[in-house]
Design an enzyme around this catalytic site. Structure first.
Site, PDB file in Angstrom:
ATOM      1  CB  SER A  45      33.227 -18.397   4.607  1.00  0.00           C
ATOM      2  OG  SER A  45      33.859 -19.616   4.311  1.00  0.00           O
ATOM      3  N   GLY A  97      25.128  -9.095   2.253  1.00  0.00           N
ATOM      4  CA  GLY A  97      25.409  -8.048   1.272  1.00  0.00           C
ATOM      5  C   GLY A  97      25.982  -8.608  -0.011  1.00  0.00           C
ATOM      6  CG  ASP A 131      28.084  -1.256   3.154  1.00  0.00           C
ATOM      7  OD1 ASP A 131      28.255  -0.580   4.188  1.00  0.00           O
ATOM      8  OD2 ASP A 131      28.792  -2.239   2.852  1.00  0.00           O
ATOM      9  N   GLY A 138      30.394   2.230   4.544  1.00  0.00           N
ATOM     10  CA  GLY A 138      29.698   2.198   3.246  1.00  0.00           C
ATOM     11  C   GLY A 138      30.452   1.384   2.220  1.00  0.00           C
ATOM     12  CD  GLU A 190      27.835  22.944   7.624  1.00  0.00           C
ATOM     13  OE1 GLU A 190      28.261  21.996   8.309  1.00  0.00           O
ATOM     14  OE2 GLU A 190      26.788  23.568   7.908  1.00  0.00           O
ATOM     15  CE  LYS A 227      33.134  34.867   0.504  1.00  0.00           C
ATOM     16  NZ  LYS A 227      32.748  34.311  -0.772  1.00  0.00           N
ATOM     17  CB  SER A 255      31.380  25.101  13.267  1.00  0.00           C
ATOM     18  OG  SER A 255      29.982  24.967  13.263  1.00  0.00           O
ATOM     19  CG  HIS A 304      33.177  -2.163  13.537  1.00  0.00           C
ATOM     20  ND1 HIS A 304      34.430  -1.711  13.194  1.00  0.00           N
ATOM     21  CD2 HIS A 304      32.878  -3.179  12.702  1.00  0.00           C
ATOM     22  CE1 HIS A 304      34.886  -2.457  12.189  1.00  0.00           C
ATOM     23  NE2 HIS A 304      33.963  -3.341  11.870  1.00  0.00           N
TER      24      HIS A 304
HETATM   25  O1  F6P Z   1      29.644  -4.161   4.524  1.00  0.00           O
HETATM   26  C1  F6P Z   1      29.406  -3.663   5.803  1.00  0.00           C
HETATM   27  C2  F6P Z   1      30.635  -2.998   6.360  1.00  0.00           C
HETATM   28  O2  F6P Z   1      30.306  -2.480   7.636  1.00  0.00           O
HETATM   29  C3  F6P Z   1      31.259  -1.934   5.479  1.00  0.00           C
HETATM   30  O3  F6P Z   1      30.583  -0.709   5.556  1.00  0.00           O
HETATM   31  C4  F6P Z   1      32.652  -1.892   6.022  1.00  0.00           C
HETATM   32  O4  F6P Z   1      33.553  -1.455   5.039  1.00  0.00           O
HETATM   33  C5  F6P Z   1      32.936  -3.331   6.371  1.00  0.00           C
HETATM   34  O5  F6P Z   1      31.669  -3.944   6.529  1.00  0.00           O
HETATM   35  C6  F6P Z   1      33.752  -3.537   7.606  1.00  0.00           C
HETATM   36  O6  F6P Z   1      33.957  -4.899   7.762  1.00  0.00           O
HETATM   37  P1  F6P Z   1      34.599  -5.588   9.054  1.00  0.00           P
HETATM   38  O7  F6P Z   1      33.576  -5.532  10.146  1.00  0.00           O
HETATM   39  O8  F6P Z   1      34.882  -6.970   8.609  1.00  0.00           O
HETATM   40  O9  F6P Z   1      35.801  -4.784   9.400  1.00  0.00           O
END
Ligand code: F6P
Length: 325
Positions: A76, A105, A131, A174, A191, A215, A219, A255
């Site tokens: 919001s 969050g 995150d 993240g 890796e 080495k 992959s 997503h």
């Molecule tokens: O905070 C959760 C998160 O999934 C982040 O990892 C990501 O950067 C962001 O939300 C993506 O937000 P939206 O779904 O609004 O694109």
């Protein structure tokens, strides 16, 4: 301290698997403790517009296993303004809500802190984000599920990476934190991980190639934290220019990382935190996030929880480095 009669619950910001388990826990624990409980739809946005409904124990039946949030969510813009928060407060008073539980969050708990600074309403936060970037809690609701989702995807990509002897840069979410990239890299036997926490100190790509990975391996998988400038595409392009012998591909998980059935860990965490939120209100706590540290519930002041500097243990970086030789 004014007596609490009615608790409002909302989810805000990015949805996270396990949010429903948290809503269920707050609802049922609240009713068990003698409170009225109201669900607020579409986060702070819905609060501003009075999208509020009385919740019973049945309102949350059959939800613990569902991803997403039955309360819907939003980011919001209006709530960031003084006028928006005033409207939200008026709607709360109209609905008879005298305590608020916010599941979300960093941005959501920042909103709760701003709200609590102006209005005399006890607010409790629950860490709900994939995150894992909130301070004062070992884990956030949704993080474990997302980690598992990423690992499942990386396992699949590994099959094609090894068949074609390619380097894959796999970009994960993240926001500004590297927990998902670092720990999914360890769990999937990748890796390397390229994370924001290390960006200013070293050239993580040069470091990875410099380890002479070719080495011993035909992959490679590199987990890359999302970033507007230095995401997986950026590193793939650099490899094409700087190390043209490598066959490179990019996979951006997007997503799909936010969806799916919550893991048992997230359901239990959300249930404990939800009951903890109601207990906290009964004890007269306000303006704290309930976190989990060393398997114990803790109260973390909002201002501490939202500091965006949760460190990634150096040990985790070492573990990945040692095991990826
Ligand atoms: O905070 C959760 C998160 O999934 C982040 O990892 C990501 O950067 C962001 O939300 C993506 O937000 P939206 O779904 O609004 O694109």
């Amino acid at each position: 301290m004014a007596k609490i009669n009615c608790i409002g619950i909302l989810t805000s910001g990015g949805d996270a698997p396990g949010m429903n388990a948290a809503i269920r826990a707050v609802t049922r624990a609240g009713i068990a403790a003698g409170y009225q409980v109201k669900g607020i739809y579409r986060g702070y946005e819905g609060l501003i517009h009075g999208e509020i409904k009385r919740f019973t124990t049945e309102s949350v039946s059959n939800t613990i296993q569902q991803g997403g949030t039955i309360l819907r969510t939003a980011r919001s813009k209006e709530f960031m303004t003084v006028e928006g928060r005033q409207k939200a407060y008026e709607q709360m008073v109209d609905a008879g809500i005298d305590a608020l539980v916010v599941i979300g969050g960093n941005g959501s708990l920042t909103g709760a802190r701003e709200f609590a600074a102006t209005y005399d309403i006890p607010c409790i936060g629950l860490p709900g984000t994939i995150d894992n970037d909130l301070n004062g809690t070992d884990s956030t609701i949704g993080y474990d599920t997302t980690l598992n989702t990423i690992v499942e995807c990386v396992d699949k990509i590994r099959d094609t990476a090894s068949s074609h002897e390619r380097i894959f840069f796999i970009e994960v979410m993240g926001r500004d934190a590297g927990f998902l990239a670092q720990n999914s890299a360890i769990a999937s036997g990748a890796e390397a991980a390229i994370i924001p926490e290390e960006q200013t100190t070293v050239d993580q790509l040069a470091q990875f190639i410099g380890r002479g990975i070719r080495k011993t391996k035909s992959s490679s998988i590199v987990l890359v934290s999302e970033s507007p400038k230095c995401g997986a595409m950026y590193y793939a392009e650099r490899v094409r220019n700087e190390y043209p012998d490598f066959d490179v591909r990019v996979s951006i998980l997007g997503h799909l990382q936010r969806g799916g059935r919550p893991s048992a860990y997230d359901r239990i965490l959300a249930s404990r935190l939800g009951v903890g939120a109601v207990n906290a209100l009964q004890e007269g706590q306000r303006n704290v996030m309930i976190g989990i540290r060393n398997d114990e519930l803790v109260y973390v002041p909002f201002s501490q929880a939202i500091k965006s500097d949760k460190p990634i243990k150096k040990e985790l970086i070492d573990v990945l480095g040692i095991l990826s030789i």
